[in-house]
Design a protein around this motif. Structure first.
Motif, PDB file in Angstrom:
ATOM      1  N   LEU A  50       8.030   0.709   4.597  1.00 32.18           N
ATOM      2  CA  LEU A  50       7.865  -0.374   5.401  1.00 32.18           C
ATOM      3  C   LEU A  50       6.749   0.142   6.517  1.00 32.18           C
ATOM      4  CD1 LEU A  50      11.605   0.343   6.311  1.00 32.18           C
ATOM      5  CD2 LEU A  50      10.384  -2.245   5.116  1.00 32.18           C
ATOM      6  N   CYS A  51       6.991   0.834   7.933  1.00 32.45           N
ATOM      7  CA  CYS A  51       5.573   1.352   8.192  1.00 32.45           C
ATOM      8  C   CYS A  51       4.100   0.202   8.101  1.00 32.45           C
ATOM      9  CB  CYS A  51       5.639   2.365   8.634  1.00 32.45           C
ATOM     10  SG  CYS A  51       6.430   3.424   9.101  1.00 32.45           S
ATOM     11  N   ALA A  52       4.179   0.604   6.582  1.00 28.89           N
ATOM     12  CA  ALA A  52       2.826  -0.256   6.180  1.00 28.89           C
ATOM     13  C   ALA A  52       2.768  -1.659   6.741  1.00 28.89           C
ATOM     14  CB  ALA A  52       2.224   0.694   4.997  1.00 28.89           C
ATOM     15  N   ARG A  53       4.401  -2.281   6.015  1.00 28.67           N
ATOM     16  CA  ARG A  53       3.697  -3.384   6.090  1.00 28.67           C
ATOM     17  C   ARG A  53       4.627  -3.793   7.235  1.00 28.67           C
ATOM     18  NH1 ARG A  53       4.581  -4.723   0.654  1.00 28.67           N
ATOM     19  NH2 ARG A  53       5.078  -4.122  -0.675  1.00 28.67           N
ATOM     20  N   GLN A  54       4.717  -3.159   7.914  1.00 29.27           N
ATOM     21  CA  GLN A  54       4.781  -3.469   9.206  1.00 29.27           C
ATOM     22  C   GLN A  54       3.372  -3.864  10.392  1.00 29.27           C
ATOM     23  OE1 GLN A  54       7.856  -2.058  11.544  1.00 29.27           O
ATOM     24  NE2 GLN A  54       7.942  -3.122  13.527  1.00 29.27           N
ATOM     25  N   ILE A  55       2.843  -2.625   9.736  1.00 33.79           N
ATOM     26  CA  ILE A  55       1.321  -2.171  10.476  1.00 33.79           C
ATOM     27  C   ILE A  55       0.226  -4.225   9.982  1.00 33.79           C
ATOM     28  CG2 ILE A  55      -0.402  -1.184  11.116  1.00 33.79           C
ATOM     29  CD1 ILE A  55       0.987   1.455  10.846  1.00 33.79           C
ATOM     30  N   ALA A  56       0.727  -4.035   8.622  1.00 35.34           N
ATOM     31  CA  ALA A  56      -0.358  -5.493   8.305  1.00 35.34           C
ATOM     32  C   ALA A  56       0.171  -6.227   8.611  1.00 35.34           C
ATOM     33  CB  ALA A  56      -0.072  -5.142   6.964  1.00 35.34           C
ATOM     34  N   ARG A  57       1.995  -6.944   8.686  1.00 39.11           N
ATOM     35  CA  ARG A  57       2.007  -7.656   9.100  1.00 39.11           C
ATOM     36  C   ARG A  57       1.103  -7.727  11.207  1.00 39.11           C
ATOM     37  NH1 ARG A  57       6.181  -8.577  12.601  1.00 39.11           N
ATOM     38  NH2 ARG A  57       7.096  -6.877  11.803  1.00 39.11           N
ATOM     39  N   ALA A  60      -1.218  -6.022  12.750  1.00 41.11           N
ATOM     40  CA  ALA A  60      -2.065  -5.569  13.420  1.00 41.11           C
ATOM     41  C   ALA A  60      -4.274  -7.225  13.514  1.00 41.11           C
ATOM     42  CB  ALA A  60      -3.177  -4.248  12.820  1.00 41.11           C
ATOM     43  N   LYS A  61      -4.036  -7.639  14.855  1.00 40.92           N
ATOM     44  CA  LYS A  61      -5.313  -8.288  14.406  1.00 40.92           C
ATOM     45  C   LYS A  61      -6.585  -7.281  14.543  1.00 40.92           C
ATOM     46  CE  LYS A  61      -2.622 -10.575  17.705  1.00 40.92           C
ATOM     47  NZ  LYS A  61      -1.245 -10.096  18.291  1.00 40.92           N
ATOM     48  N   ASP A  62      -6.441  -6.794  14.985  1.00 42.98           N
ATOM     49  CA  ASP A  62      -8.048  -5.600  15.129  1.00 42.98           C
ATOM     50  C   ASP A  62      -8.159  -4.553  14.185  1.00 42.98           C
ATOM     51  OD1 ASP A  62      -6.580  -4.452  16.613  1.00 42.98           O
ATOM     52  OD2 ASP A  62      -7.670  -5.093  18.366  1.00 42.98           O
ATOM     53  N   ASP A  63      -9.182  -3.940  14.110  1.00 42.85           N
ATOM     54  CA  ASP A  63      -8.596  -2.451  13.087  1.00 42.85           C
ATOM     55  C   ASP A  63      -8.547  -1.203  13.864  1.00 42.85           C
ATOM     56  OD1 ASP A  63     -11.259  -4.038  11.439  1.00 42.85           O
ATOM     57  OD2 ASP A  63     -12.760  -3.122  12.345  1.00 42.85           O
ATOM     58  N   ASN A 123      -3.820  -5.240   1.047  1.00 47.68           N
ATOM     59  CA  ASN A 123      -3.739  -6.080  -0.051  1.00 47.68           C
ATOM     60  C   ASN A 123      -2.697  -7.350   0.804  1.00 47.68           C
ATOM     61  OD1 ASN A 123      -5.217  -5.833  -2.339  1.00 47.68           O
ATOM     62  ND2 ASN A 123      -3.507  -3.989  -2.399  1.00 47.68           N
ATOM     63  N   THR A 124      -2.161  -7.180   2.251  1.00 47.49           N
ATOM     64  CA  THR A 124      -0.936  -8.066   2.460  1.00 47.49           C
ATOM     65  C   THR A 124      -1.617  -7.558   4.213  1.00 47.49           C
ATOM     66  OG1 THR A 124       0.620  -5.978   3.914  1.00 47.49           O
ATOM     67  CG2 THR A 124       1.149  -7.504   1.448  1.00 47.49           C
ATOM     68  N   GLY A 125      -2.612  -7.092   4.835  1.00 48.04           N
ATOM     69  CA  GLY A 125      -3.089  -7.591   5.915  1.00 48.04           C
ATOM     70  C   GLY A 125      -3.771  -9.034   5.963  1.00 48.04           C
ATOM     71  N   ASN A 126      -3.713  -8.811   7.490  1.00 51.12           N
ATOM     72  CA  ASN A 126      -4.383  -9.990   8.214  1.00 51.12           C
ATOM     73  C   ASN A 126      -6.517 -10.163   7.746  1.00 51.12           C
ATOM     74  OD1 ASN A 126      -1.973 -10.947   8.835  1.00 51.12           O
ATOM     75  ND2 ASN A 126      -2.534  -9.185  10.779  1.00 51.12           N
ATOM     76  N   GLY A 127      -6.533  -8.993   6.834  1.00 54.51           N
ATOM     77  CA  GLY A 127      -8.421  -8.989   6.407  1.00 54.51           C
ATOM     78  C   GLY A 127      -8.949  -8.128   7.327  1.00 54.51           C
ATOM     79  N   VAL A 128      -8.257  -7.577   8.654  1.00 61.84           N
ATOM     80  CA  VAL A 128      -8.761  -6.183   9.345  1.00 61.84           C
ATOM     81  C   VAL A 128      -9.240  -4.536   8.204  1.00 61.84           C
ATOM     82  CG1 VAL A 128      -7.840  -7.114  11.493  1.00 61.84           C
ATOM     83  CG2 VAL A 128      -6.206  -5.319  10.510  1.00 61.84           C
TER      84      VAL A 128
END
Ligand code: UDX
Ligand code: UDX
Ligand code: ADP
Length: 464
Positions: free
Chosen positions: A113-120, A122-125, A148-153
């Motif tokens: 859950l934490c990982a998915r929340q971070i991925a959602r 985070a807008k920078d590295d 795989n679920t992040g914003n490309g950072v």
């Protein structure tokens, strides 16, 4: 790379003290500890610093120095993730209570859950640090979710297992034997991330105590360290039973064995069994991993450490029943201590819970006194076992704020935690107010046998 903002997800026994010390030692870094548990965050923010939710010697001083300056506690997880350059994950990873790996594998749903929340969010590295004890290869799972679920950072995943022991958390954090940091050390970006975390610890820890390695070795080292420590306790506890049969004294054996520098003297104290949130969970984890690779001998070897520990708790309880003329039905038994060890209010996997459960099954009445554990926690621990109804637990178990009240009119007193204050009590007064014969069971080898026998107690201690 210089870290300016840290976020830690999880304000528990690991996240809280660790971040408090980092904030105290690194005043130029902002540290925000977040949790979904609003009550817990409220308690961390309580004006009276003595009300913080975790009791650890020295912790309230560290918190009062840093809180509001560069240490913050909040429930706004998204905002803290967004602002952070480095995110520590220190959420709980209990043993699974359902499905495949039930009772053995670590439940990683909170981590995921934490990982998915971070991925959602985070807008920078970001550098993501796993602090919770985790099965080997969790870092890879984290990375998969983030990538795989992040914003490309870009994410760098580090493993930085915590070796602090409860009750000495602040000292352990201030002056650790070593700090272990695992990262992707084969790449430049990975090395930079590792170095960023090294720089934080180097504020107060000599660099030769900061070890860097790859992620897998770091993850496995944590499980191995806890398995070895637990194994020492089970080994000495196995000898304690033999000592009781042969007239040897386990303390003498520990001392003689521990003076061999190859063995060392620490962690050889016989007890009513180890508890705490880590040992059992980590060994079960190790057993599960070994089995999943088909390494049955490895799995069985480590599983025996748990079996021995279960046996030790059970035989302590069984000895109480046997000694009290084979029945404790309706008898009052006073428990001194409920925490899994002294100087903590943590009760997770505490032996006291299992000893109480056993005696309640034998229809005993139990009265508990612990200097730091709250009444609600004791009931919650018993309810969690599901052995009987919640009403029955409240009828048969009483929790008091005073040791003498606990022992008043008791058939037996049992020491379950090694709180220093217990030996200093007025034992003559306790004896005078108990039913006779007055039985005293020392599950921690804490009390002076001779003095207790002189008063008139029927005295039983583990391992002698
Ligand atoms: C041992 C005890 O050390 C000694 O105190 C006792 O009096 C007799 O038994 P010994 O058998 O001579 O002494 O040698 P030791 O150095 O203990 O090694 C025993 C075996 O364990 C060797 O085969 C050694 O190679 C092996 N070993 C030892 C390891 O495989 N790994 C180690 O880390 C240490
Ligand atoms: C443990 C590890 O020590 C720590 O490095 C890791 O980060 C987390 O797990 P903790 O569980 O907080 O720490 O406490 P610890 O002091 O290790 O004690 C664990 C249990 O073993 C307690 O119930 C303690 O009473 C028992 N114990 C310990 C013994 O019975 N005998 C001993 O000699 C030592
Ligand atoms: P540990 O001993 O590992 O520190 P604790 O149970 O004391 O374990 O603390 C873990 C904390 O993590 C709990 O306070 C829990 O509320 C918190 N937590 C779990 N999942 C999340 C999440 N997804 N976001 C924020 N906090 C979380």
């Amino acid at each position: 790379m210089k870290i300016k903002n840290i976020c830690c997800i999880g304000a528990g026994y690991v996240g809280g003290p660790t971040m408090a010390v980092i904030a105290q030692k690194c005043p130029e870094i902002n540290v925000t500890v977040v949790d979904i548990n609003e009550k817990r965050i409220e308690a961390w923010n309580d004006e009276d610093v003595e009300n913080i939710p975790i009791y650890e010697p020295g912790l309230s001083d560290v918190v009062s120095e840093a809180r509001g300056r560069n240490l913050f506690f909040s429930t706004d997880v998204d905002a803290a993730i967004d602002q952070a350059d480095m995110i520590f994950i220190s959420v709980n990873t209990p043993t699974k209570t359902y499905g495949i790996g039930k009772g053995m594998a670590a439940d990683l749903k909170y981590i995921e859950l934490c990982a998915r929340q971070i991925a959602r969010v985070a807008k920078d590295d970001k550098i993501v640090v796993e602090k919770s004890t985790l099965p080997v290869r969790t870092a890879q799972a984290l990375k998969n979710i983030l990538d795989n679920t992040g914003n490309g950072v870009n994410y760098q995943i580090l493993s930085n297992p915590e070796f602090l022991a409860e009750g000495t958390a602040v000292d352990d954090l201030m002056d650790p034997d070593r700090v272990l940091i695992g990262g992707d050390i084969d790449t430049e970006e990975g090395n930079e991330a590792v170095q960023a975390l090294v720089d934080i610890y180097a504020h107060w820890i000599p660099e030769d105590k900061i070890l860097t390695t790859n992620v897998w070795s770091s993850e496995l080292s944590k499980l191995t360290a806890n398995a070895f420590l637990a194994q020492r306790v089970s080994s000495i506890n196995a000898m304690s039973e033999l000592c009781e049969k042969t007239g040897a004294d386990v303390s003498e054996v520990s001392k003689a064995v521990g003076m061999d520098s190859r063995i060392g003297s620490k962690f050889l104290k016989s007890s009513v069994g180890f508890g705490g949130s880590c040992f059992q969970k980590d060994i079960l984890n190790l057993v599960y991993i070994a089995k999943s690779f088909g390494l049955n001998e490895v799995a069985d070897y480590w599983h025996q450490v748990i079996l021995m520990n279960d046996h030790q708790k059970k035989r302590f309880a069984a000895n109480i029943v046997k000694t009290l003329f084979n029945t404790v039905s309706g008898k009052k038994i006073a428990f001194l201590g409920w925490a899994f060890k002294k100087d903590t209010n943590d009760t997770r996997e505490s032996s006291a819970i299992y000893v109480a459960d056993y005696l309640l099954n034998e229809q005993a009445e139990i009265v508990v006194y612990d200097p730091k554990v709250k009444k609600e926690q004791i009931y919650a621990d018993l309810d969690y076992l599901n052995s009987r109804s919640e009403e029955e637990n409240r009828q048969r178990v009483t929790v008091v704020n005073q040791p003498y009240e606990a022992c008043q009119d008791a058939h037996a007193v049992a020491v379950l935690t090694e709180w220093d204050e217990f030996e200093g009590y007025d034992w003559q007064k306790i004896y005078d107010n108990m039913l006779k014969p007055a039985f005293l069971f020392d599950g921690r080898k804490l009390l002076d046998r001779k003095k207790k026998e002189e008063i008139g107690f029927e005295f039983y201690a583990i391992g002698s």
